[in-house]
Every structure is written in C-alpha cells, then in structure tokens.
Design an enzyme around this catalytic site. Structure first.
Site, PDB file in Angstrom:
ATOM      1  N   HIS A  57      37.471  62.989 -46.222  1.00  0.00           N
ATOM      2  CA  HIS A  57      36.045  63.593 -45.940  1.00  0.00           C
ATOM      3  C   HIS A  57      36.340  64.559 -44.688  1.00  0.00           C
ATOM      4  CE1 HIS A  57      35.864  59.072 -46.799  1.00  0.00           C
ATOM      5  NE2 HIS A  57      34.825  59.542 -47.544  1.00  0.00           N
ATOM      6  N   HIS A 144      38.408  70.093 -40.129  1.00  0.00           N
ATOM      7  CA  HIS A 144      39.605  69.867 -40.951  1.00  0.00           C
ATOM      8  C   HIS A 144      39.531  68.779 -42.099  1.00  0.00           C
ATOM      9  CE1 HIS A 144      40.439  67.176 -37.811  1.00  0.00           C
ATOM     10  NE2 HIS A 144      41.249  66.374 -38.398  1.00  0.00           N
TER      11      HIS A 144
END
Length: 208
Positions: A57, A144
C-alpha cells in the site's frame, strides 16, 4: 459425577493495529510483483523478506495499536481530511532503498506526484488525526511502495550486493494510480503474514 465446563468464548479485541493508506489496483500489484521477481532472481539468497504484492500500500499514516472504542472517531477525522482534497493521480517509477545503497534496509519503488496534491492529502490526514493522539513522525512524508525488507541476518557483503543491484536496476515507469479515496485499514499479524481488513473508505472531493 460429570462436570460440564462452560465453553470458552473469545472476547473481541479492545485494541487493533491500524494504518491509513491509498490502495493500489491489480495492474499495479502485478507490475510490482514482476519487479520483485527480477530482483529476487539476482539478489543474494534469502537476503530479503519480500512483501506480498497484495500487501503493498501507499501508507499515509501508521497508527499501530488503536483502541476499538476510538475507531469511529478516527473514521470521522479521516472523512474530514479527505473532504479537503480533490481526487488526483500519481505514477510509480524508479527503484531505491532506505537509508542508502551502502546500508540498505528497505527496498522500494518511488511515487511521483508533481502537483503537490498527494502531500496535501498527507498533511490533511495529519491535521485531523494527529490531535487524536497519534503524533506526526519527525522524518516527514516520503511516499514510496515497499517491495522488501533486508533480513537482519544478511551479511555486510550481501547488503553491499543488494545496494549495487538496486543502483544498476532500471525499472522505468510502472504505471499510474488514480486516487479517489483514502482507506482506514486493520492489520492482523499472523505467522503466514499480515491479514488486512478494510475498516472504512473516505472519499476525496471530485476533481472539477
């Protein structure tokens, strides 16, 4: 005389582990899995614990232990945060590692969103959720997607090899994600890996 013992009943947890994140679509998860496969084939054996693609995620805020009694309060705060930001898109590209290629601990792919809307969403989440008792992390927001975590038992030589692998690997642009909601997710840590349960979706404003 036969003694009948009452059946044990498992009480629902009073605390659960949660985080706030942007979900990825299936096409992006498949692209990330392909990158992991390429890296796994070239990396030192068993030097990295790779994240399951279904578990990747874009995390906006990790809450950790969260009292069940406060879940509704957090959902309302998340709704308020999402209402301040219009839907947007970001791209996924480039490979990197934290803290640096010489001492890699986390291998990731980057998230690019040049308009600043992703950062605005993160700030809105912090403004509404941090006052509830989950302070903003000092390291700030570094968007990220984590592909893998270097094993603690990895040798210095293995770490150097991993850093070099990341530096020479060119994954290009893996695709884009349109963000229309932010998710409040429960994470249960099990021997087979983390199990995620969606607690709520907070819809962003519709872009004009």
């Amino acid at each position: 005389m036969t003694v009948h013992h009452p059946r044990s009943r498992t009480s629902p947890p009073s605390v659960v582990r949660t985080f706030i994140a942007v979900e990825l679509d299936e096409a992006m998860r498949e692209a990330l899995a392909a990158v992991q496969d390429d890296l796994r084939a070239a990396a030192p054996h068993r030097s990295v614990r790779w994240v399951r693609p279904t578990s990747i995620h874009l995390t906006l805020k990790f809450l950790g232990d969260t009292p069940v009694a406060r879940l509704e309060e957090i959902k309302r705060a998340l709704d308020a945060a999402a209402a301040e930001v219009a839907s947007f898109s970001f791209t996924v590209e480039e490979l990197g590692c934290f803290p640096n290629p010489r001492r890699p601990r986390v291998i990731w792919v980057g998230v690019k969103e040049p308009t600043g809307t992703l950062a605005a969403l993160w700030r809105a989440v912090e403004v509404h959720v941090a006052p509830l008792g989950w302070p903003t992390e000092k390291r700030g927001f570094q968007p990220h997607l984590t592909l893998g975590r270097v094993q603690r038992r990895a040798s210095p030589a293995d770490r150097r090899a991993l850093g070099a692998l990341v530096e020479r690997s060119d994954v290009g642009r893996l695709g884009g994600i349109t963000v229309s909601a932010v998710s409040f997710i429960r994470s249960e840590l099990k021997p087979s890996g983390a199990v995620y349960t969606l607690l709520a979706d907070a819809e962003l404003k519709v872009s004009p």
